[in-house]
Design a protein around this motif. Structure first.
Motif, PDB file in Angstrom:
ATOM      1  N   PRO A 164      41.587  44.224  35.504  1.00 23.91           N
ATOM      2  CA  PRO A 164      42.822  44.137  36.302  1.00 23.91           C
ATOM      3  C   PRO A 164      42.647  43.265  37.542  1.00 23.91           C
ATOM      4  CG  PRO A 164      42.487  46.386  35.561  1.00 23.91           C
ATOM      5  CD  PRO A 164      41.250  45.625  35.177  1.00 23.91           C
ATOM      6  N   ALA A 165      41.459  43.315  38.169  1.00 25.68           N
ATOM      7  CA  ALA A 165      41.217  42.458  39.337  1.00 25.68           C
ATOM      8  C   ALA A 165      41.331  40.991  38.960  1.00 25.68           C
ATOM      9  CB  ALA A 165      39.833  42.748  39.922  1.00 25.68           C
ATOM     10  N   ALA A 166      40.808  40.620  37.786  1.00 26.70           N
ATOM     11  CA  ALA A 166      40.905  39.231  37.327  1.00 26.70           C
ATOM     12  C   ALA A 166      42.350  38.848  37.056  1.00 26.70           C
ATOM     13  CB  ALA A 166      40.060  39.041  36.070  1.00 26.70           C
ATOM     14  N   LEU A 167      43.135  39.785  36.526  1.00 23.37           N
ATOM     15  CA  LEU A 167      44.553  39.516  36.285  1.00 23.37           C
ATOM     16  C   LEU A 167      45.274  39.247  37.600  1.00 23.37           C
ATOM     17  CD1 LEU A 167      47.040  39.427  34.432  1.00 23.37           C
ATOM     18  CD2 LEU A 167      47.231  41.903  34.736  1.00 23.37           C
ATOM     19  N   LEU A 168      45.023  40.084  38.601  1.00 17.43           N
ATOM     20  CA  LEU A 168      45.653  39.889  39.900  1.00 17.43           C
ATOM     21  C   LEU A 168      45.234  38.560  40.517  1.00 17.43           C
ATOM     22  CD1 LEU A 168      45.254  43.505  41.334  1.00 17.43           C
ATOM     23  CD2 LEU A 168      47.383  42.414  40.588  1.00 17.43           C
ATOM     24  N   ALA A 169      43.948  38.222  40.420  1.00 19.60           N
ATOM     25  CA  ALA A 169      43.460  36.963  40.983  1.00 19.60           C
ATOM     26  C   ALA A 169      44.098  35.768  40.285  1.00 19.60           C
ATOM     27  CB  ALA A 169      41.940  36.899  40.874  1.00 19.60           C
ATOM     28  N   SER A 170      44.292  35.880  38.970  1.00 16.02           N
ATOM     29  CA  SER A 170      44.910  34.769  38.229  1.00 16.02           C
ATOM     30  C   SER A 170      46.368  34.576  38.620  1.00 16.02           C
ATOM     31  CB  SER A 170      44.810  35.021  36.717  1.00 16.02           C
ATOM     32  OG  SER A 170      45.716  36.042  36.304  1.00 16.02           O
ATOM     33  N   LEU A 171      46.979  35.617  39.206  1.00 15.10           N
ATOM     34  CA  LEU A 171      48.378  35.538  39.641  1.00 15.10           C
ATOM     35  C   LEU A 171      48.512  35.137  41.103  1.00 15.10           C
ATOM     36  CD1 LEU A 171      49.716  38.744  37.849  1.00 15.10           C
ATOM     37  CD2 LEU A 171      50.047  36.365  37.155  1.00 15.10           C
ATOM     38  N   GLY A 172      47.368  34.830  41.748  1.00 21.64           N
ATOM     39  CA  GLY A 172      47.421  34.327  43.105  1.00 21.64           C
ATOM     40  C   GLY A 172      46.975  35.292  44.185  1.00 21.64           C
ATOM     41  N   VAL A 173      46.648  36.529  43.815  1.00 23.19           N
ATOM     42  CA  VAL A 173      46.138  37.487  44.794  1.00 23.19           C
ATOM     43  C   VAL A 173      44.710  37.079  45.177  1.00 23.19           C
ATOM     44  CG1 VAL A 173      45.564  39.922  45.200  1.00 23.19           C
ATOM     45  CG2 VAL A 173      47.554  39.318  43.799  1.00 23.19           C
ATOM     46  N   THR A 174      44.360  37.181  46.441  1.00 23.19           N
ATOM     47  CA  THR A 174      43.007  36.824  46.850  1.00 23.19           C
ATOM     48  C   THR A 174      41.995  37.730  46.159  1.00 23.19           C
ATOM     49  OG1 THR A 174      42.967  38.307  48.768  1.00 23.19           O
ATOM     50  CG2 THR A 174      43.848  36.077  49.100  1.00 23.19           C
ATOM     51  N   SER A 175      40.796  37.224  45.930  1.00 28.08           N
ATOM     52  CA  SER A 175      39.784  37.984  45.201  1.00 28.08           C
ATOM     53  C   SER A 175      39.444  39.283  45.897  1.00 28.08           C
ATOM     54  CB  SER A 175      38.519  37.136  45.027  1.00 28.08           C
ATOM     55  OG  SER A 175      38.785  35.995  44.240  1.00 28.08           O
ATOM     56  N   ASP A 176      39.288  39.254  47.222  1.00 28.11           N
ATOM     57  CA  ASP A 176      38.970  40.476  47.965  1.00 28.11           C
ATOM     58  C   ASP A 176      40.050  41.531  47.782  1.00 28.11           C
ATOM     59  OD1 ASP A 176      36.524  39.636  49.021  1.00 28.11           O
ATOM     60  OD2 ASP A 176      37.489  38.642  50.712  1.00 28.11           O
ATOM     61  N   THR A 177      41.306  41.114  47.861  1.00 27.49           N
ATOM     62  CA  THR A 177      42.416  42.057  47.701  1.00 27.49           C
ATOM     63  C   THR A 177      42.500  42.568  46.272  1.00 27.49           C
ATOM     64  OG1 THR A 177      43.655  40.906  49.428  1.00 27.49           O
ATOM     65  CG2 THR A 177      44.897  42.350  47.977  1.00 27.49           C
TER      66      THR A 177
END
Length: 409
Positions: free
Chosen positions: A266-279
């Motif tokens: 899920p973290a990778a999915l969020l990052a691929s959508l533009g969310v910063t990696s830390d967040t």
């Protein structure tokens, strides 16, 4: 045909097999043949005696690390440049050794073999382990057995030579021993799962909830024992080097997360959508206590073991932000236990959902092979499938028929 001592899960599986064993068998036999062809084609790209030159898969790192250890250069396994040079990989990229000392000890023998032979043996053992481990939960229905043991969900791990098939087989075997009340065997098998520790975060939660103290003791003893033996052979300085590599890898991961197409969390999915990696990693971290509480609550209940196993297998891959696409193959095991628990039925919609879980991350592999379009980010496929498995764990259990609807073999 009703066999003696059948559980409700066995009866549900028999009723599913009565209707779907032939199409299931045909579909996944074709997928297995295709996977075998791709594996043979891939391994044939490595000329004998030339190691991993030109073509890099994950198994190259395992084989190179084993060769370094066998050559007496244990600490060199943490050097990215030496791993690449020893494996004759001209451009290895970032592919570090990230495993405990016991894992290196387990792989040590393959360092004495040519790369192609070692990879073929490793893959053969992985396939055999899956067949053996899946059999008790699928007997006596051979098409269902082979379909679950070698479903497309395991295809990515097979093609790149990853541990996932062995880990899944170990988890299946441990769950069977636990269900049968063989505490020592279950504990030893769970301890061996720490050879790849990132996937098993929620297993201690389930064991604590079920008050399986004997299993916990033997799992802990096995984990400590195998790593002490490995440390005595390789040196206790192994661990500080491993921790340093973990820290370096974490920094690299936070920088590269949004561009890692093979990451399936899920973290990778969020990052691929533009969310910063830390967040993204922080948000995924908020999911962990929710999953842990759910697993704890379900494993405390006096309910069918298949329901408990279905939830555990669904929650495990979602519990870690460090999830590559091949590890999302755990949805396959969740599908098996959801079927046995009656939370998936033999209706058309139930079978469609089950097929999605059986394809798992292998769906992206087949899309890349059969379509002319660019395949989507792995997380766009794996996260919905993992979420589907988790949501199906909320479905009420259907009533259990007293006997199979027709004779099956």
């Amino acid at each position: 045909m009703t066999l003696p001592n059948q559980t409700p899960g066995d009866l549900r599986l028999s009723n599913f097999a009565a209707r779907w064993r032939v199409p299931f068998g045909i579909l996944f036999t074709a997928a297995m043949v295709g996977a075998a062809f791709i594996f043979v084609f891939t391994i044939s790209q490595y000329p004998r005696g030339e190691g991993c030159r030109d073509v890099l898969v994950d198994f190259c790192v395992f084989w190179s690390a084993a060769k370094l250890a066998m050559d007496g250069q244990v600490m060199s396994v943490f050097s990215q440049d030496l791993i690449a040079q020893f494996g004759t990989m001209e451009s290895a990229g970032w592919a570090p050794w990230l495993h405990p000392a016991a894992t290196l000890l387990a792989l040590y023998p393959i360092g004495a073999m040519e790369m192609q032979i070692a990879w073929a043996l490793f893959t053969g053992l992985s396939v055999l382990a899956m067949l053996i481990a899946a059999r008790p939960f699928t007997a006596p229905h051979t098409p269902i057995w082979t379909s679950f043991a070698l479903a497309p969900a395991v295809m990515p791990a097979l093609i790149i030579g990853q541990f996932t098939m062995l880990w899944m087989a170990g988890l299946l075997a441990a769950l069977w021993q636990l269900r049968e009340g063989r505490k020592v065997a279950a504990g030893v098998l769970i301890g061996l799962l720490t050879l790849k520790p990132t996937l098993g975060i929620l297993i201690p939660v389930a064991l604590l909830a079920a008050k399986e103290w004997k299993v916990i003791i033997f799992a802990s003893a096995t984990t400590i024992g195998i790593n002490i033996v490995a440390s005595l052979l390789f040196g206790f300085s192994y661990w500080p080097e491993l921790l340093n590599t973990y820290a370096e890898h974490k920094d690299w991961l936070l920088v590269e997360l949004s561009g890692l197409q093979q990451m399936g969390s899920p973290a990778a999915l969020l990052a691929s959508l533009g969310v910063t990696s830390d967040t993204a990693v922080l948000l995924q971290g908020l999911l962990l206590p929710i999953l842990a509480l759910w697993v704890f609550w379900v494993w405390r209940q006096d309910i069918e073991f298949d329901r408990k196993a279905a939830l555990l297998c669904a929650a495990l891959p979602l519990s870690t932000p460090y999830l590559w696409h091949y590890d999302a193959g755990l949805v396959l095991l969740s599908g098996l236990f959801l079927l046995r628990a009656g939370q998936l039925d033999r209706s058309v919609l139930g079978v469609i959902a089950l097929c999605l879980l059986c394809f798992g991350p292998g769906l992206r592999t087949w899309m890349s092979l059969l379509t002319p379009w660019d395949v989507p980010h792995s997380a766009w496929i794996t996260v919905p499938m993992m979420s589907l498995a988790l949501l199906l764990c909320l479905r009420p259990v259907r009533s259990t028929p007293q006997q199979p609807l027709e004779r099956t073999t």
